[in-house]
Write a protein that holds these residues in place. Structure first.
Motif, PDB file in Angstrom:
ATOM      1  N   MET A 185     -13.357   3.506 -27.970  1.00 60.52           N
ATOM      2  CA  MET A 185     -12.491   3.538 -29.159  1.00 60.52           C
ATOM      3  C   MET A 185     -13.142   4.297 -30.315  1.00 60.52           C
ATOM      4  O   MET A 185     -12.502   5.132 -30.968  1.00 60.52           O
ATOM      5  N   GLY A 228      -1.172   6.931 -36.076  1.00 61.86           N
ATOM      6  CA  GLY A 228      -1.342   6.644 -37.512  1.00 61.86           C
ATOM      7  C   GLY A 228      -0.069   6.593 -38.311  1.00 61.86           C
ATOM      8  O   GLY A 228      -0.047   7.023 -39.462  1.00 61.86           O
ATOM      9  N   THR A 263     -13.241   7.992 -29.617  1.00 64.06           N
ATOM     10  CA  THR A 263     -11.880   8.544 -29.608  1.00 64.06           C
ATOM     11  C   THR A 263     -11.358   8.715 -31.035  1.00 64.06           C
ATOM     12  O   THR A 263     -10.759   9.743 -31.375  1.00 64.06           O
ATOM     13  N   LYS A 264     -11.592   7.713 -31.888  1.00 58.81           N
ATOM     14  CA  LYS A 264     -11.162   7.833 -33.289  1.00 58.81           C
ATOM     15  C   LYS A 264     -11.843   9.022 -33.956  1.00 58.81           C
ATOM     16  O   LYS A 264     -11.211   9.799 -34.677  1.00 58.81           O
ATOM     17  N   GLU A 265     -13.118   9.196 -33.692  1.00 59.86           N
ATOM     18  CA  GLU A 265     -13.869  10.331 -34.248  1.00 59.86           C
ATOM     19  C   GLU A 265     -13.272  11.651 -33.753  1.00 59.86           C
ATOM     20  O   GLU A 265     -13.076  12.603 -34.519  1.00 59.86           O
ATOM     21  N   LEU A 270      -5.366   6.960 -39.722  1.00 55.07           N
ATOM     22  CA  LEU A 270      -6.554   6.752 -38.899  1.00 55.07           C
ATOM     23  C   LEU A 270      -7.797   7.247 -39.627  1.00 55.07           C
ATOM     24  O   LEU A 270      -7.771   8.291 -40.294  1.00 55.07           O
ATOM     25  N   SER A 271      -8.893   6.495 -39.496  1.00 56.35           N
ATOM     26  CA  SER A 271     -10.151   6.931 -40.116  1.00 56.35           C
ATOM     27  C   SER A 271     -11.310   6.660 -39.161  1.00 56.35           C
ATOM     28  O   SER A 271     -11.216   5.826 -38.248  1.00 56.35           O
ATOM     29  N   SER A 272     -12.407   7.376 -39.373  1.00 61.07           N
ATOM     30  CA  SER A 272     -13.610   7.190 -38.569  1.00 61.07           C
ATOM     31  C   SER A 272     -14.815   7.473 -39.453  1.00 61.07           C
ATOM     32  O   SER A 272     -14.923   8.554 -40.045  1.00 61.07           O
ATOM     33  N   GLU A 301      -3.149   1.559 -33.206  1.00 63.76           N
ATOM     34  CA  GLU A 301      -4.050   1.974 -34.292  1.00 63.76           C
ATOM     35  C   GLU A 301      -4.260   3.487 -34.285  1.00 63.76           C
ATOM     36  O   GLU A 301      -4.356   4.126 -35.336  1.00 63.76           O
ATOM     37  N   LEU A 302      -4.318   4.068 -33.068  1.00 58.26           N
ATOM     38  CA  LEU A 302      -4.522   5.523 -32.965  1.00 58.26           C
ATOM     39  C   LEU A 302      -3.297   6.289 -33.471  1.00 58.26           C
ATOM     40  O   LEU A 302      -3.420   7.374 -34.014  1.00 58.26           O
TER      41      LEU A 302
END
Length: 513
Positions: free
Chosen positions: A410, A445, A413-415, A450-452, A442-443
């Motif tokens: 996760m 958005g 992937t967010k990054e 979405l943030s990382s 969550e992915l």
């Protein structure tokens, strides 16, 4: 061009009849007819057909050419509206068929966008004294906009962001095309629902109100206040007044470049597929497996791939699609891979057409060992690396990930998504099977950006849907595919436009005739 000559004493008097296929069925309905042009085998028809165009739908058209009066059949052509729009300069020539043993000539189709669809609206809303829904705090409100359809149903066209812990939210200004809001019909109903956001996705309904584009546009000269009403509360409580009010603070209109402008200007959509080969899918040879394909029915994976791919391929001139698998042990050494080419060709992972992707997918099921874990980041980074090579607006990438379960990487992937959000690409995730897909929400958005590691996504580029929501109860796979494609592809034109706009990329002028 070069029609059959069936008239004995002169040339033919042709007319063209347009039929439109009813979505999800094999039924054709007559849409309209051209004028008749006398005594010619090379008619240029003047009468135009005005059709509503939806990128996210497979809009199949049939053109029958007949001889006026005698109704003799001169040939026919089948084409998707997307094929005409996706062809160079919106101009497509097709052979006419249907008369055995005869050359029937060709039909030339030209598509152009009507200018009244180009307006884009920017508006801002706030609310006052909304109902409190959360036990420990105030509500976390957001708005959902729906446009009404000809058949009385509603289609979602916009969601605002969530404003946390307040009954008096002020939402950020947002832009939406007039076409998306009301399909160019200024008096068509626009329904707006007010919800309280919940982390688990079971958002609480606060209330609703209805308006129209024409009514909204009056806010250019005055504030407009709408009562938010909850029909259930209204029925139960005699003293019920409302569940708060929503005020339209500002409303402005400007003309904007459209998705079709970029496609006509030569922008290509490049389609890449990534398929989940983790062990949780079950042994492909077993009927309980999500990868199991019976002689009579496609698997959910194949259905999702066909539903999305058959629409996108109309906008890709070479029809070559890179296709990868992830989460399997691959021959010859049995190493776990998260981006192995389905066609087993590392140098060139592209397959010819959607049928080529399906063929390679079924072949891979026979040669790899389903394993794990479920990692998305490698294939997202792979496509992002390709997208980063051409950022001038001539190429836009769409990555389809089909998966059965809970994501293992996760954070990575967010990054990867946050990095990819500044590139010309979109990501569609289709979840198959019975798993809970909370992490996928969550992915996507739509509600919370979405943030990382403190970095926020520049654009919302992910659309997630669970396939089970689109399965037709009667087992009609064509209808299931149409429903799925309609929802997952609906955001692609806006995502492409948001990239072009942030980079100030104008569509290339189509070459003059």
């Amino acid at each position: 061009r070069n029609l059959l000559d069936l008239d004995t004493f002169s040339k033919s008097d042709p007319v063209v009849v347009l039929f439109v296929q009813v979505s999800g069925s094999s039924e054709w309905k007559e849409f309209g007819r051209t004028e008749v042009i006398d005594n010619t085998l090379n008619p240029d028809f003047v009468r135009k057909f005005v059709l509503d165009y939806y990128f996210e739908e497979k809009q199949n058209l049939r053109f029958d050419v007949a001889l006026f009066g005698a109704q003799d059949f001169l040939g026919q052509a089948f084409v998707a509206l997307g094929e005409v729009i996706g062809s160079q300069r919106g101009r497509l020539e097709r052979p006419l068929t249907g008369v055995p043993g005869k050359r029937c000539g060709t039909i030339l189709l030209l598509a152009e966008e009507l200018s009244n669809c180009r307006d884009i609206v920017t508006m801002q809303l706030c609310a006052n004294k909304l109902d409190k829904k959360d036990f420990f705090g105030k509500s976390d409100p957001f708005l959902v906009f729906y446009r009404s359809n000809e058949d009385g149903t509603f289609t979602i066209c916009h969601k605002t962001e969530v404003v946390k812990n307040t009954l008096n939210p002020v939402w950020q200004p947002f832009t939406i095309p007039v076409r998306a809001l009301c399909n160019g019909d200024y008096d068509r109903t626009v329904k707006i629902d007010v919800y309280d956001w919940d982390r688990d996705g079971s958002h609480d309904f606060i209330g609703e109100f209805a308006t129209s584009y024409r009514e909204l546009s009056r806010a250019q000269s005055q504030f407009t206040v709408y009562e938010v009403l909850n029909p259930r509360k209204k029925c139960k409580k005699k003293k019920y007044v409302n569940s708060g009010t929503v005020t339209l603070l500002s409303f402005s209109v400007e003309s904007e470049f459209t998705f079709v402008d970029y496609i006509r200007g030569g922008t290509q959509l490049n389609f890449t597929v990534a398929i989940d080969f983790t062990a949780s899918n079950g042994l492909p040879s077993q009927p309980t497996s999500l990868h199991y394909a019976s002689p009579y029915q496609l698997s959910a994976y194949a259905l999702a791939l066909k539903a999305v791919g058959e629409i996108i391929q109309d906008y890709d001139s070479d029809k070559l699609f890179p296709a990868y698998g992830f989460g399997a042990k691959v021959p010859p050494d049995g190493k776990i891979s998260h981006q192995f080419p389905l066609n087993n060709n590392v140098e060139n992972p592209s397959c010819a057409g959607i049928e080529g992707v399906l063929e390679s997918y079924l072949q891979s099921l026979r040669t790899v060992q389903l394993y794990g874990p479920t990692n998305f980041a490698p294939v997202i980074n792979q496509v992002a690396g390709i997208a980063a090579q051409v950022t001038d607006g001539s190429q836009y990438h769409v990555l389809l990930i089909i998966t059965d379960g809970v994501i293992s990487d996760m954070l990575q992937t967010k990054e990867a998504i946050v990095t990819a959000s500044s590139l010309p690409m979109s990501i569609i995730i289709v979840g198959v099977g019975p798993a809970e897909f909370e992490a996928m929400e969550e992915l996507d958005g739509d509600e919370v950006r979405l943030s990382s590691r403190g970095r926020y996504a520049e654009r919302d580029i992910v659309q997630f849907v669970p396939f089970r929501d689109y399965v037709d109860d009667s087992g009609n796979q064509v209808l299931s595919m149409a429903r799925l494609a309609k929802d997952v592809l609906a955001e692609i034109p806006e995502q492409l436009l948001s990239y072009m706009k942030t980079r100030d990329i104008k569509p290339r002028r189509a070459d003059p005739e």
